[in-house]
Design an enzyme around this catalytic site. Structure first.
Site, PDB file in Angstrom:
ATOM      1  N   ASP A 155       0.820  -1.226   0.000  1.00  0.00           N
ATOM      2  CA  ASP A 155       0.000   0.000   0.000  1.00  0.00           C
ATOM      3  C   ASP A 155       0.844   1.262   0.000  1.00  0.00           C
ATOM      4  O   ASP A 155       0.317   2.358  -0.154  1.00  0.00           O
ATOM      5  CB  ASP A 155      -1.020   0.016   1.158  1.00  0.00           C
ATOM      6  CG  ASP A 155      -0.392   0.079   2.541  1.00  0.00           C
ATOM      7  OD1 ASP A 155       0.797  -0.295   2.691  1.00  0.00           O
ATOM      8  OD2 ASP A 155      -1.094   0.503   3.486  1.00  0.00           O
ATOM      9  N   GLY A 177      -1.808  -6.307  15.538  1.00  0.00           N
ATOM     10  CA  GLY A 177      -1.713  -6.077  14.100  1.00  0.00           C
ATOM     11  C   GLY A 177      -3.072  -6.006  13.424  1.00  0.00           C
ATOM     12  O   GLY A 177      -3.191  -6.216  12.224  1.00  0.00           O
ATOM     13  N   SER A 222      -5.011  -3.258  13.667  1.00  0.00           N
ATOM     14  CA  SER A 222      -5.283  -1.830  13.467  1.00  0.00           C
ATOM     15  C   SER A 222      -6.148  -1.186  14.535  1.00  0.00           C
ATOM     16  O   SER A 222      -7.080  -0.436  14.230  1.00  0.00           O
ATOM     17  CB  SER A 222      -5.916  -1.581  12.090  1.00  0.00           C
ATOM     18  OG  SER A 222      -5.003  -1.871  11.104  1.00  0.00           O
ATOM     19  N   GLU A 265      -1.348   9.759  11.499  1.00  0.00           N
ATOM     20  CA  GLU A 265      -0.497   8.636  11.908  1.00  0.00           C
ATOM     21  C   GLU A 265       0.951   8.863  11.478  1.00  0.00           C
ATOM     22  O   GLU A 265       1.885   8.644  12.242  1.00  0.00           O
ATOM     23  CB  GLU A 265      -1.051   7.340  11.310  1.00  0.00           C
ATOM     24  CG  GLU A 265      -0.192   6.136  11.616  1.00  0.00           C
ATOM     25  CD  GLU A 265      -0.990   4.894  11.963  1.00  0.00           C
ATOM     26  OE1 GLU A 265      -2.213   4.969  12.132  1.00  0.00           O
ATOM     27  OE2 GLU A 265      -0.358   3.835  12.074  1.00  0.00           O
ATOM     28  N   ASP A 308      -5.039   0.654   6.369  1.00  0.00           N
ATOM     29  CA  ASP A 308      -5.797   0.413   7.595  1.00  0.00           C
ATOM     30  C   ASP A 308      -6.949   1.412   7.739  1.00  0.00           C
ATOM     31  O   ASP A 308      -8.077   1.054   8.101  1.00  0.00           O
ATOM     32  CB  ASP A 308      -4.883   0.510   8.820  1.00  0.00           C
ATOM     33  CG  ASP A 308      -3.644  -0.359   8.667  1.00  0.00           C
ATOM     34  OD1 ASP A 308      -3.665  -1.283   7.836  1.00  0.00           O
ATOM     35  OD2 ASP A 308      -2.649  -0.103   9.379  1.00  0.00           O
TER      36      ASP A 308
HETATM   37  C1  GLA Z   1       0.678  -2.024   8.483  1.00  0.00           C
HETATM   38  C2  GLA Z   1       0.511  -0.641   7.877  1.00  0.00           C
HETATM   39  C3  GLA Z   1      -0.266  -0.722   6.571  1.00  0.00           C
HETATM   40  C4  GLA Z   1       0.332  -1.767   5.631  1.00  0.00           C
HETATM   41  C5  GLA Z   1       0.555  -3.086   6.364  1.00  0.00           C
HETATM   42  C6  GLA Z   1       1.269  -4.101   5.522  1.00  0.00           C
HETATM   43  O1  GLA Z   1      -0.571  -2.531   8.867  1.00  0.00           O
HETATM   44  O2  GLA Z   1      -0.186   0.202   8.761  1.00  0.00           O
HETATM   45  O3  GLA Z   1      -0.279   0.547   5.963  1.00  0.00           O
HETATM   46  O4  GLA Z   1       1.518  -1.306   5.051  1.00  0.00           O
HETATM   47  O5  GLA Z   1       1.297  -2.902   7.566  1.00  0.00           O
HETATM   48  O6  GLA Z   1       0.495  -4.468   4.436  1.00  0.00           O
END
Ligand code: GLA
Length: 409
Positions: A51, A143, A145, A182, A194
């Site tokens: 991303d 992980g 979010s 962020e 996210d």
């Molecule tokens: C974290 C980051 C996202 C993305 C993922 C990996 O969650 O916040 O922006 O880069 O890692 O896909």
């Protein structure tokens, strides 16, 4: 001796969480909140670490949400408390919000009005400050979010208070402000997946997010209809160097794009991948760049193929793509870890159609696509494998594609 069964982390009922939070707000601040809003955590089905290079990803919103009761002020001060943080109220004048300030979790709250103003939004709700009370039900540090959920709950509240239309365009604007908060205020240089998932997902589907033009296509995800479930395993693995490693991966792909003369790795056609890799192989650090680029380009292609399968009712065929994604993240992108690999290997050995790490890696969560009737069995096998290796017990949830950020009360 029998081992305890796998621990599942269930989502809370929205109305039953929002109402008591409004009561708690009254106790904390002496007045009623203007409303209660919530935003979900996310899990990414596929499209990892692409991303920030214009790639495609396919995340869905979890039923697990972070709630914010909020009332605007007029004196330019943000006051925020959290039911999960016993340290009491954090008070920040908006004039002091900026790069690296405030520190800690309040950055994800106070950073949002700052970023909205930076991006040209206007309104008293952005300049006047607010009182907020937070109640987080997205598993923290897994992980999934929880930080994006917090930002997005605040953003949807402020968006509504400044009368922003909350259609997909309005939500895209909120998502990019949350990402700015962020990146700058919290100081985490992440991509925008996210926040887009938390704000732009609909119940019953994933989004195909194109980070090259910020467009979103809704993709129906009727796993239950296909007799399947998406099991999420929070490995509870610590990832102490994750921030630094994330930045290094970003720097690798940015350098590779520069060497290849493209704006980002999305511009590398999979059919031209071999030529690009050959070109990079001649650089002094070429061996690493070759692997990073191979991951990004093949991963973007896997997202396309996964979306095609889902859009043609063939969810039961995506397993091999999930497997290939994990192998690529483990071997070429080097963001997996022992606990994630153990989860994936165990889930596969117990009949998962496919499994992979999800999110940033170095710990956090993995997903397994499993027949609905085998969820308990696969979770039990993963829990047993962790116990056998002396690792802390993992935690589980099943991901039902849920609604994006919205008002609850
Ligand atoms: C974290 C980051 C996202 C993305 C993922 C990996 O969650 O916040 O922006 O880069 O890692 O896909």
């Amino acid at each position: 001796m029998s081992t305890p069964g796998p621990e599942f982390f269930h989502a809370t009922d929205r109305a039953q969480t929002a109402r008591p939070l409004a009561q708690e707000f009254r106790t904390a601040y002496g007045t009623d909140p203007e409303g209660v809003w919530s935003a979900p955590g996310r899990v990414n089905l596929i499209g990892e670490h692409v991303d920030y290079t214009g790639g495609l990803c396919l995340p869905l919103a979890l039923p697990h949400r972070t709630f914010v009761a909020l009332r605007p002020r007029t004196d330019g001060v943000v006051r925020v408390r959290s039911l999960q943080e016993p340290s009491g109220v954090v008070e920040v004048p908006l004039a002091e919000v900026g790069a690296g300030s405030p520190q800690g979790w309040a950055a994800y709250v106070a950073g949002v009005p700052w970023a909205l103003l930076q991006n040209g939004f206007e309104g008293l709700a952005l300049t006047g400050g607010f009182d907020a009370l937070v109640d987080g039900h997205v598993p923290y540090g897994s992980g999934l979010s929880s930080s994006a959920a917090l930002e997005c709950a605040v953003a949807v509240a402020l968006g509504e208070l400044v009368e922003l239309p909350l259609d997909d365009t309005g939500r895209a604007g909120l998502a990019s402000a949350c990402q700015l908060a962020e990146n700058v205020v919290a100081g985490a240089n992440t991509g925008g997946m996210d926040q887009a998932a938390s704000l732009r997902c609909h119940e019953g589907g994933a989004i195909l997010l194109d980070t090259d033009d910020d467009s979103v296509t809704q993709v129906a995800l009727d796993l239950a209809g296909a007799g399947l479930a998406l099991l999420v395993v929070d490995t509870r693995a610590e990832h102490s160097h994750a921030g630094g490693e994330y930045g290094k991966r970003r720097a690798d792909v940015e350098r590779a794009a520069e060497l290849l003369g493209v704006a980002n790795l999305r511009a590398v056609d999979p059919a031209a991948l071999d030529a690009a890799l050959e070109r990079l192989g001649t650089e002094p650090d070429g061996e690493v760049l070759v692997r990073r680029v191979r991951h990004a380009v093949t991963e973007i292609d896997r997202v396309r193929r996964t979306a095609d399968l889902l859009q043609t009712g063939r969810a039961d065929e995506v397993g091999p793509l999930l497997d290939a994604s994990h192998d690529s993240l483990r071997d070429d992108y080097e963001v997996s870890c022992r606990e994630l690999d153990l989860t994936v290997d165990t889930a596969r050995a117990h009949g998962a159609l496919g499994a992979r790490m999800t999110g940033g890696g170095f710990g956090g969560s993995a997903i397994a696509l499993v027949a609905a009737e085998r969820v308990e069995e696969v979770a039990g096998a993963v829990a047993a494998a962790f116990a056998e290796q002396g690792l802390a017990a993992p935690r589980f949830l099943t991901a039902l594609p849920s609604e994006g950020a919205a008002r609850d009360l």
